[in-house]
Motif scaffolding. Structure first.
Motif, mmCIF file in Angstrom:
data_model
loop_
_atom_site.group_PDB
_atom_site.id
_atom_site.type_symbol
_atom_site.label_atom_id
_atom_site.label_comp_id
_atom_site.label_asym_id
_atom_site.label_seq_id
_atom_site.Cartn_x
_atom_site.Cartn_y
_atom_site.Cartn_z
ATOM 1 N N ILE A 94 0.846 -1.195 0.000
ATOM 2 C CA ILE A 94 0.000 0.000 0.000
ATOM 3 C C ILE A 94 0.874 1.234 0.000
ATOM 4 C CG2 ILE A 94 -1.891 -1.169 1.219
ATOM 5 C CD1 ILE A 94 -0.981 0.306 3.781
ATOM 6 N N LEU A 95 0.246 2.324 -0.518
ATOM 7 C CA LEU A 95 0.961 3.599 -0.474
ATOM 8 C C LEU A 95 0.836 4.182 0.925
ATOM 9 C CD1 LEU A 95 -0.209 5.109 -3.897
ATOM 10 C CD2 LEU A 95 1.954 3.972 -3.367
ATOM 11 N N LEU A 96 1.950 4.462 1.543
ATOM 12 C CA LEU A 96 1.941 4.931 2.932
ATOM 13 C C LEU A 96 2.305 6.410 2.965
ATOM 14 C CD1 LEU A 96 1.500 3.942 5.822
ATOM 15 C CD2 LEU A 96 3.974 3.555 5.986
ATOM 16 N N ALA A 97 1.340 7.256 3.355
ATOM 17 C CA ALA A 97 1.597 8.694 3.471
ATOM 18 C C ALA A 97 2.234 9.004 4.813
ATOM 19 C CB ALA A 97 0.287 9.452 3.331
ATOM 20 N N PRO A 98 2.905 10.130 4.926
ATOM 21 C CA PRO A 98 3.435 10.553 6.231
ATOM 22 C C PRO A 98 2.307 10.636 7.254
ATOM 23 C CG PRO A 98 4.344 11.898 4.473
ATOM 24 C CD PRO A 98 3.281 11.069 3.857
ATOM 25 N N LEU A 99 2.639 10.435 8.500
ATOM 26 C CA LEU A 99 1.624 10.357 9.558
ATOM 27 C C LEU A 99 0.780 11.623 9.626
ATOM 28 C CD1 LEU A 99 0.461 8.675 11.831
ATOM 29 C CD2 LEU A 99 2.152 9.687 13.380
ATOM 30 N N ASN A 100 1.432 12.804 9.562
ATOM 31 C CA ASN A 100 0.656 14.048 9.624
ATOM 32 C C ASN A 100 -0.295 14.169 8.433
ATOM 33 O OD1 ASN A 100 1.877 14.809 11.986
ATOM 34 N ND2 ASN A 100 3.423 16.103 11.016
ATOM 35 N N GLU A 101 0.169 13.733 7.253
ATOM 36 C CA GLU A 101 -0.691 13.810 6.068
ATOM 37 C C GLU A 101 -1.830 12.811 6.168
ATOM 38 O OE1 GLU A 101 -0.439 13.621 1.174
ATOM 39 O OE2 GLU A 101 1.396 13.785 2.358
ATOM 40 N N GLN A 102 -1.569 11.667 6.772
ATOM 41 C CA GLN A 102 -2.650 10.704 7.012
ATOM 42 C C GLN A 102 -3.791 11.361 7.799
ATOM 43 O OE1 GLN A 102 -1.323 7.043 8.820
ATOM 44 N NE2 GLN A 102 0.554 6.971 7.557
ATOM 45 N N GLN A 103 -3.406 12.143 8.809
ATOM 46 C CA GLN A 103 -4.420 12.799 9.636
ATOM 47 C C GLN A 103 -5.197 13.830 8.826
ATOM 48 O OE1 GLN A 103 -5.200 12.012 12.958
ATOM 49 N NE2 GLN A 103 -6.987 13.230 12.311
ATOM 50 N N ARG A 104 -4.460 14.608 7.985
ATOM 51 C CA ARG A 104 -5.139 15.604 7.152
ATOM 52 C C ARG A 104 -6.072 14.922 6.147
ATOM 53 N NH1 ARG A 104 0.080 17.690 6.885
ATOM 54 N NH2 ARG A 104 0.279 17.227 4.642
ATOM 55 N N ILE A 105 -5.619 13.795 5.578
ATOM 56 C CA ILE A 105 -6.470 13.051 4.644
ATOM 57 C C ILE A 105 -7.741 12.554 5.338
ATOM 58 C CG2 ILE A 105 -6.640 10.908 3.298
ATOM 59 C CD1 ILE A 105 -3.670 11.283 2.589
ATOM 60 N N ALA A 106 -7.574 11.973 6.526
ATOM 61 C CA ALA A 106 -8.734 11.452 7.276
ATOM 62 C C ALA A 106 -9.709 12.571 7.608
ATOM 63 C CB ALA A 106 -8.266 10.753 8.546
ATOM 64 N N ASP A 107 -9.161 13.725 8.045
ATOM 65 C CA ASP A 107 -10.028 14.862 8.382
ATOM 66 C C ASP A 107 -10.788 15.350 7.158
ATOM 67 O OD1 ASP A 107 -9.144 14.703 10.969
ATOM 68 O OD2 ASP A 107 -7.697 16.341 10.785
ATOM 69 N N GLU A 108 -10.077 15.409 6.001
ATOM 70 C CA GLU A 108 -10.718 15.912 4.779
ATOM 71 C C GLU A 108 -11.786 14.938 4.280
ATOM 72 O OE1 GLU A 108 -11.587 18.615 1.785
ATOM 73 O OE2 GLU A 108 -10.458 18.819 3.670
ATOM 74 N N ILE A 109 -11.499 13.635 4.359
ATOM 75 C CA ILE A 109 -12.502 12.648 3.962
ATOM 76 C C ILE A 109 -13.756 12.786 4.827
ATOM 77 C CG2 ILE A 109 -13.047 10.169 3.945
ATOM 78 C CD1 ILE A 109 -10.189 9.631 3.052
ATOM 79 N N GLU A 110 -13.547 12.902 6.139
ATOM 80 C CA GLU A 110 -14.698 13.041 7.046
ATOM 81 C C GLU A 110 -15.485 14.305 6.738
ATOM 82 O OE1 GLU A 110 -13.417 12.829 11.059
ATOM 83 O OE2 GLU A 110 -12.863 10.704 10.960
ATOM 84 N N ALA A 111 -14.786 15.409 6.451
ATOM 85 C CA ALA A 111 -15.472 16.672 6.168
ATOM 86 C C ALA A 111 -16.285 16.574 4.880
ATOM 87 C CB ALA A 111 -14.454 17.809 6.074
ATOM 88 N N GLN A 112 -15.673 16.005 3.813
ATOM 89 C CA GLN A 112 -16.393 15.908 2.547
ATOM 90 C C GLN A 112 -17.525 14.888 2.620
ATOM 91 O OE1 GLN A 112 -14.441 16.078 -1.150
ATOM 92 N NE2 GLN A 112 -12.589 17.107 -0.399
ATOM 93 N N TYR A 113 -17.296 13.785 3.317
ATOM 94 C CA TYR A 113 -18.365 12.792 3.499
ATOM 95 C C TYR A 113 -19.528 13.389 4.294
ATOM 96 C CZ TYR A 113 -16.261 8.550 1.541
ATOM 97 O OH TYR A 113 -15.773 7.602 0.695
#
Length: 325
Positions: A1-20
């Motif tokens: 799997i593609l592994l993003a940096p930990l801080n970016e993982q958090q930003r991705i999760a936050d953005e997914i939750e916001a858009q969802y």
């Protein structure tokens, strides 16, 4: 799997939750709007049969005059058929008019508990405005042999109209065909169902199948002097408002019965207003149909957007990269 940096993982999760979250809120609005459409359709039909959908014109011929003309024509037709039947039997015509007393005059409805109608409208029993007939019973001895004939049954009548994808055949002799053959503008009503809420679905026959008859799970209303499209609006209102369900009886299988159906009171609008009501109802229901299709398309689009959000997230395109992560 593609592994993003930990801080970016958090930003991705936050953005997914916001858009969802925004998508889910929007989908809830679409769902609530979609749930309102059946009630909106019902309210249009109700307004139509109560005379609130189109403006009234006091110069229009009153409905009671139209009804009397229909009743007079009905009596003339009965008298003609009566004399023709005597002639066919080799009998002479009666010498006086006493035979006319045999005419079965359809009774008007009891209007004591019925609401008031607009000026120019009148209440009439269904049997006053047209001929009501129950279809022929299906039995083993009527299986197709010499005269295989397609016939309509209750299963062919849906809330959206006629479903002719599965039309069966059985035996109808030439004499029976004359009685049960469908004609253009006949109104078909489902007479029986396992659920009372499904009794009374109605549709107009437009000669879709040549020499087609109907079974006894269907009632035919033939009203050549009344706009069938207007009567269909009235019957659809009866179905959606529960009038048909309350009229039906039986245990296990609910039957509307031709006799009970024939006695239902219908609000009879002046002839000119009937056409105006049909046009207005069709225009408004067509608008609702387009709205329903728009909702359906956009709900599918939302599902595609959900997939797109995930795709962008795992391709590193949903949030900005930070070289300091």
């Amino acid at each position: 799997i593609l592994l993003a940096p930990l801080n970016e993982q958090q930003r991705i999760a936050d953005e997914i939750e916001a858009q969802y979250s925004r998508l889910n809120t929007w989908l809830e609005v679409m769902q609530k709007l979609h749930e309102q459409l059946p009630r909106l359709r019902a309210s249009i039909l109700k307004a139509a049969v109560e005379g609130r959908l189109v403006s009234q014109d006091p110069h229009d011929e009153p409905g009671v005059v139209l009804l009397q003309r229909v009743l007079d024509e009905r009596r003339r037709r009965w008298e003609y058929d009566y004399l023709a039947n005597l002639t066919a039997q080799g009998k002479s015509a009666p010498k006086d008019d006493k035979w006319k007393e045999k005419y079965p005059e359809p009774l008007p409805p009891d209007t004591d508990d019925l609401p008031n109608l607009p000026d120019g409208w009148t209440w009439a029993a269904i049997e006053q405005v047209g001929e009501v007939r129950l279809g022929r019973q299906r039995s083993p001895d009527k299986r197709s042999k010499d005269y295989p004939t397609k016939y309509i049954r209750a299963a062919n009548i849906t809330e959206q109209g006629l479903d002719l994808s599965d039309v069966l055949e059985m035996e109808f002799t030439p004499e029976e065909r004359e009685i049960y053959r469908l004609r253009i503008n006949d109104i078909l009503v489902s007479e029986a169902s396992g659920s009372p809420d499904q009794v009374g679905k109605s549709a107009i026959w437009n000669d879709e199948i040549e020499d087609c008859c109907f079974q006894n799970t269907v009632i035919r209303l033939r009203a050549p002097h009344i706009d069938s499209r207007y009567l269909l609006i009235v019957l659809k209102h009866f179905y959606q408002s529960g009038v048909m369900a309350r009229t039906a009886g039986g245990v296990g299988i609910n039957h509307l019965s031709a006799s009970r159906f024939a006695r239902l009171p219908v609000p009879l609008a002046p002839e000119k207003q009937q056409a105006a009501i049909v046009n207005e109802v069709n225009a408004k229901l067509s608008l609702i149909d387009r709205l329903e299709e728009t909702i359906r398309v956009n709900v599918k689009r939302a599902e595609r957007m959900r997939q797109s959000i995930l795709k962008q997230a795992f391709e590193g395109r949903l949030v900005e990269q930070n070289p300091d992560d």
